[in-house]
Design a protein around this motif. Sequence first.
Motif, PDB file in Angstrom:
ATOM      1  N   ILE A 109       0.838  -1.200   0.000  1.00  0.00           N
ATOM      2  CA  ILE A 109       0.000   0.000   0.000  1.00  0.00           C
ATOM      3  C   ILE A 109       0.874   1.252   0.000  1.00  0.00           C
ATOM      4  N   GLY A 110       1.952   1.230   0.792  1.00  0.00           N
ATOM      5  CA  GLY A 110       2.872   2.363   0.813  1.00  0.00           C
ATOM      6  C   GLY A 110       3.505   2.599  -0.545  1.00  0.00           C
ATOM      7  N   LEU A 111       3.888   1.522  -1.229  1.00  0.00           N
ATOM      8  CA  LEU A 111       4.482   1.661  -2.563  1.00  0.00           C
ATOM      9  C   LEU A 111       3.468   2.191  -3.569  1.00  0.00           C
ATOM     10  N   LEU A 112       2.231   1.737  -3.469  1.00  0.00           N
ATOM     11  CA  LEU A 112       1.184   2.223  -4.368  1.00  0.00           C
ATOM     12  C   LEU A 112       0.904   3.710  -4.147  1.00  0.00           C
ATOM     13  N   LEU A 113       0.883   4.125  -2.885  1.00  0.00           N
ATOM     14  CA  LEU A 113       0.682   5.546  -2.587  1.00  0.00           C
ATOM     15  C   LEU A 113       1.844   6.376  -3.114  1.00  0.00           C
ATOM     16  N   ALA A 114       3.062   5.858  -2.949  1.00  0.00           N
ATOM     17  CA  ALA A 114       4.234   6.569  -3.468  1.00  0.00           C
ATOM     18  C   ALA A 114       4.153   6.700  -4.989  1.00  0.00           C
TER      19      ALA A 114
END
Length: 254
Positions: A109-114
């Motif tokens: 999820i963090g990578l997708l938000l980034a």
Amino acid sequence: MVVNSILIFIGALLSIKLFNTYQGNRFGYNGMFAAVSNGSYGYIITLFYFLLRYKERVIKNWKFIFIFISCIFIGTKAVYLSMLFTLGYLAYVSKIPFKRTLLVVAILIGLLLAYYFFFQYGIFNSIRQSDGLLSALLSFRDQLLLEKTLPFIQESWGWVNYLFGGVSDFDLRSQMDIIDVFFFWGILGGAFYLFIFLKLFLPFKMNTTGWLFISFLAFIVLLAGNFFVYSFVALFMVTLKLKLEESMRTPLKQ
């Protein structure tokens, strides 16, 4: 910090410029912190304080929840990274089932938000398109290093400067603090400065958890600026040191 978080919510709700994190149109509210870095490091260390004190039980502490939610409105990458670190740490220390799966999901999820904010929408996407991904990630600090810091070193430094530093203009720094330590103090002077800093502000002994927190903070300092500039940050570091020492010798607080 609770009072300041209240001001952040008020600033975001009423669009009060006094509480803005940045000048201009960039989103962010940091309450009564006069400098962006003070607010970011203050909130990062505050999150660390609650995690060290309460560990997995921190999710039952209303002050932590309130402060954590207010971090959403600060608008700095360093604070957002610390929020992801906090969620990852809580997933790791909690006793819930499938926590490894949840940790992987949180990372994804963090990578997708980034990806969304750096490649699809917002100011960082605009910076990436015009100046490159590195400038977007470092907020133009790479350009400061290449266009100001390094040319000054090449044109003005002799061998004494390489050993002990030498700066004629504070604005020549790259604003990446680990690099700037050696820019101000040189190789020998910078190494001595960091040795004294670590000796003063970190406990002599730390467990694995302590090193995890300090390593993450060092990563933030490597990419961000003004950690060594503002004395206000040192006050938070003293608090963090005391809590690290306490966590080594006392059981979990209820």
